[in-house]
Design a protein around this motif. Structure first.
Motif, PDB file in Angstrom:
ATOM      1  N   VAL A  40       0.898  -1.110   0.089  1.00  0.00           N
ATOM      2  CA  VAL A  40      -0.148  -0.043  -0.031  1.00  0.00           C
ATOM      3  C   VAL A  40       0.867   1.250   0.039  1.00  0.00           C
ATOM      4  O   VAL A  40       0.471   2.195  -0.747  1.00  0.00           O
ATOM      5  N   THR A  41       2.150   1.220   0.795  1.00  0.00           N
ATOM      6  CA  THR A  41       2.775   2.489   0.677  1.00  0.00           C
ATOM      7  C   THR A  41       3.921   2.509  -0.291  1.00  0.00           C
ATOM      8  O   THR A  41       4.717   3.502  -0.278  1.00  0.00           O
ATOM      9  N   GLY A  42       4.053   1.200  -0.941  1.00  0.00           N
ATOM     10  CA  GLY A  42       5.044   1.258  -2.161  1.00  0.00           C
ATOM     11  C   GLY A  42       6.368   1.294  -1.425  1.00  0.00           C
ATOM     12  O   GLY A  42       7.348   1.439  -2.265  1.00  0.00           O
ATOM     13  N   LEU A  43       6.484   0.858  -0.324  1.00  0.00           N
ATOM     14  CA  LEU A  43       7.887   0.830   0.179  1.00  0.00           C
ATOM     15  C   LEU A  43       8.454  -0.654  -0.023  1.00  0.00           C
ATOM     16  O   LEU A  43       7.943  -1.682  -0.045  1.00  0.00           O
ATOM     17  N   SER A  44       9.898  -0.550  -0.250  1.00  0.00           N
ATOM     18  CA  SER A  44      10.589  -1.904  -0.301  1.00  0.00           C
ATOM     19  C   SER A  44      10.883  -2.450   0.934  1.00  0.00           C
ATOM     20  O   SER A  44      10.825  -1.713   2.069  1.00  0.00           O
ATOM     21  N   GLN A  45      11.355  -3.739   1.045  1.00  0.00           N
ATOM     22  CA  GLN A  45      11.859  -4.092   2.434  1.00  0.00           C
ATOM     23  C   GLN A  45      12.980  -3.348   2.790  1.00  0.00           C
ATOM     24  O   GLN A  45      13.068  -3.099   4.192  1.00  0.00           O
ATOM     25  N   ALA A  46      13.839  -3.054   2.233  1.00  0.00           N
ATOM     26  CA  ALA A  46      15.177  -1.954   2.452  1.00  0.00           C
ATOM     27  C   ALA A  46      14.704  -0.814   3.018  1.00  0.00           C
ATOM     28  O   ALA A  46      14.923  -0.323   3.928  1.00  0.00           O
ATOM     29  N   ALA A  47      13.589  -0.198   2.504  1.00  0.00           N
ATOM     30  CA  ALA A  47      13.162   1.181   3.059  1.00  0.00           C
ATOM     31  C   ALA A  47      12.393   0.967   4.167  1.00  0.00           C
ATOM     32  O   ALA A  47      12.820   1.914   5.084  1.00  0.00           O
ATOM     33  N   VAL A  48      11.581   0.126   4.404  1.00  0.00           N
ATOM     34  CA  VAL A  48      11.040  -0.182   5.618  1.00  0.00           C
ATOM     35  C   VAL A  48      11.870  -0.533   6.806  1.00  0.00           C
ATOM     36  O   VAL A  48      12.112   0.035   7.830  1.00  0.00           O
ATOM     37  N   ALA A  49      13.129  -1.222   6.574  1.00  0.00           N
ATOM     38  CA  ALA A  49      14.230  -1.651   7.473  1.00  0.00           C
ATOM     39  C   ALA A  49      14.894  -0.501   7.970  1.00  0.00           C
ATOM     40  O   ALA A  49      15.239  -0.253   8.851  1.00  0.00           O
ATOM     41  N   GLU A  50      15.240   0.566   6.825  1.00  0.00           N
ATOM     42  CA  GLU A  50      16.010   1.976   7.199  1.00  0.00           C
ATOM     43  C   GLU A  50      15.133   2.727   8.046  1.00  0.00           C
ATOM     44  O   GLU A  50      15.459   3.225   9.131  1.00  0.00           O
ATOM     45  N   ARG A  51      13.772   2.649   7.895  1.00  0.00           N
ATOM     46  CA  ARG A  51      12.775   3.564   8.720  1.00  0.00           C
ATOM     47  C   ARG A  51      12.869   2.912  10.086  1.00  0.00           C
ATOM     48  O   ARG A  51      12.728   3.700  11.031  1.00  0.00           O
ATOM     49  N   ALA A  52      12.948   1.722  10.213  1.00  0.00           N
ATOM     50  CA  ALA A  52      12.654   0.970  11.625  1.00  0.00           C
ATOM     51  C   ALA A  52      13.849   0.929  12.293  1.00  0.00           C
ATOM     52  O   ALA A  52      14.019   0.136  13.171  1.00  0.00           O
ATOM     53  N   GLY A  53      14.917   1.262  11.598  1.00  0.00           N
ATOM     54  CA  GLY A  53      16.365   1.022  12.257  1.00  0.00           C
ATOM     55  C   GLY A  53      16.804  -0.409  12.124  1.00  0.00           C
ATOM     56  O   GLY A  53      17.098  -0.860  13.283  1.00  0.00           O
ATOM     57  N   MET A  54      16.120  -1.240  11.149  1.00  0.00           N
ATOM     58  CA  MET A  54      16.547  -2.668  11.161  1.00  0.00           C
ATOM     59  C   MET A  54      17.202  -3.034   9.937  1.00  0.00           C
ATOM     60  O   MET A  54      17.595  -2.146   9.237  1.00  0.00           O
ATOM     61  N   THR A  55      17.511  -4.222   9.489  1.00  0.00           N
ATOM     62  CA  THR A  55      17.937  -4.867   8.259  1.00  0.00           C
ATOM     63  C   THR A  55      16.970  -5.322   7.343  1.00  0.00           C
ATOM     64  O   THR A  55      15.870  -5.869   7.878  1.00  0.00           O
ATOM     65  N   GLN A  56      17.397  -5.339   6.327  1.00  0.00           N
ATOM     66  CA  GLN A  56      16.260  -5.989   5.254  1.00  0.00           C
ATOM     67  C   GLN A  56      16.223  -7.480   5.308  1.00  0.00           C
ATOM     68  O   GLN A  56      14.971  -7.848   5.338  1.00  0.00           O
ATOM     69  N   PRO A  57      17.189  -8.131   5.673  1.00  0.00           N
ATOM     70  CA  PRO A  57      16.935  -9.607   6.180  1.00  0.00           C
ATOM     71  C   PRO A  57      15.800  -9.743   7.243  1.00  0.00           C
ATOM     72  O   PRO A  57      15.210 -10.772   7.379  1.00  0.00           O
ATOM     73  N   GLU A  58      16.122  -8.923   8.528  1.00  0.00           N
ATOM     74  CA  GLU A  58      15.137  -8.942   9.515  1.00  0.00           C
ATOM     75  C   GLU A  58      13.564  -8.861   9.153  1.00  0.00           C
ATOM     76  O   GLU A  58      12.573  -9.602   9.437  1.00  0.00           O
ATOM     77  N   ILE A  59      13.502  -7.925   8.090  1.00  0.00           N
ATOM     78  CA  ILE A  59      12.046  -7.642   7.451  1.00  0.00           C
ATOM     79  C   ILE A  59      11.573  -9.040   6.626  1.00  0.00           C
ATOM     80  O   ILE A  59      10.567  -9.267   6.853  1.00  0.00           O
ATOM     81  N   SER A  60      12.564  -9.389   5.790  1.00  0.00           N
ATOM     82  CA  SER A  60      12.279 -10.539   4.974  1.00  0.00           C
ATOM     83  C   SER A  60      11.923 -11.653   5.934  1.00  0.00           C
ATOM     84  O   SER A  60      10.862 -12.594   5.866  1.00  0.00           O
ATOM     85  N   ARG A  61      12.440 -11.859   7.292  1.00  0.00           N
ATOM     86  CA  ARG A  61      12.205 -12.837   7.938  1.00  0.00           C
ATOM     87  C   ARG A  61      10.903 -12.816   8.643  1.00  0.00           C
ATOM     88  O   ARG A  61      10.069 -13.784   8.861  1.00  0.00           O
ATOM     89  N   MET A  62      10.433 -11.702   9.153  1.00  0.00           N
ATOM     90  CA  MET A  62       9.163 -11.491   9.625  1.00  0.00           C
ATOM     91  C   MET A  62       8.083 -11.505   8.621  1.00  0.00           C
ATOM     92  O   MET A  62       6.920 -12.126   8.871  1.00  0.00           O
ATOM     93  N   GLU A  63       8.468 -11.218   7.334  1.00  0.00           N
ATOM     94  CA  GLU A  63       7.603 -11.307   6.335  1.00  0.00           C
ATOM     95  C   GLU A  63       7.319 -12.792   6.041  1.00  0.00           C
ATOM     96  O   GLU A  63       6.062 -13.296   5.417  1.00  0.00           O
ATOM     97  N   ALA A  64       8.195 -13.396   6.354  1.00  0.00           N
ATOM     98  CA  ALA A  64       8.099 -15.184   6.009  1.00  0.00           C
ATOM     99  C   ALA A  64       7.700 -15.905   7.185  1.00  0.00           C
ATOM    100  O   ALA A  64       7.421 -17.194   7.262  1.00  0.00           O
TER     101      ALA A  64
END
Length: 110
Positions: A40-64
């Motif tokens: 909905v927001t058009g954000l990539s995992q990397a963009a979410v990770a940056e905004r949340a102070g996390m890493t893209q692999p962390e976002i990926s693991r949560m989405e999985a």
């Protein structure tokens, strides 16, 4: 051929399968929500990770649904999407209580 709903009902008729399914349901619901919010927001995992102070692999693991995040992590994700969460709890008496958690400022969760 059996459709998905029939297969699911058949599998969940087994008490052990039902317990395992119910235990993992919150992780899959959160994963689905994260994916939806990103789309909905058009954000990539990397963009979410940056905004949340996390890493893209962390976002990926949560989405999985591979991890069960802490409340602090959920707060960081909320801040990344400028979103809030509403928790509903049904007591033994059947009464529903709800709690709304608004996103903290990005600086507060890092």
């Amino acid at each position: 051929m059996t459709d998905w709903k029939e297969l699911k009902a058949e599998l969940l008729a087994d008490p052990q399968t039902r317990v395992a399914y119910d235990a993992l349901r919150p992780q899959y619901q959160l994963a689905s929500l994260l994916i939806t919010l990103r789309r909905v927001t058009g954000l990539s995992q990397a963009a979410v990770a940056e905004r949340a102070g996390m890493t893209q692999p962390e976002i990926s693991r949560m989405e999985a649904a591979e991890v069960q995040p802490t409340w602090r992590t959920v707060q960081r994700l909320l801040a990344a999407f400028d979103a809030e969460v509403e928790v509903k709890v049904r007591g033994a008496d059947g009464e529903v209580e709800s709690l709304t958690i608004e996103p903290p400022s990005a600086a507060a969760v890092r």
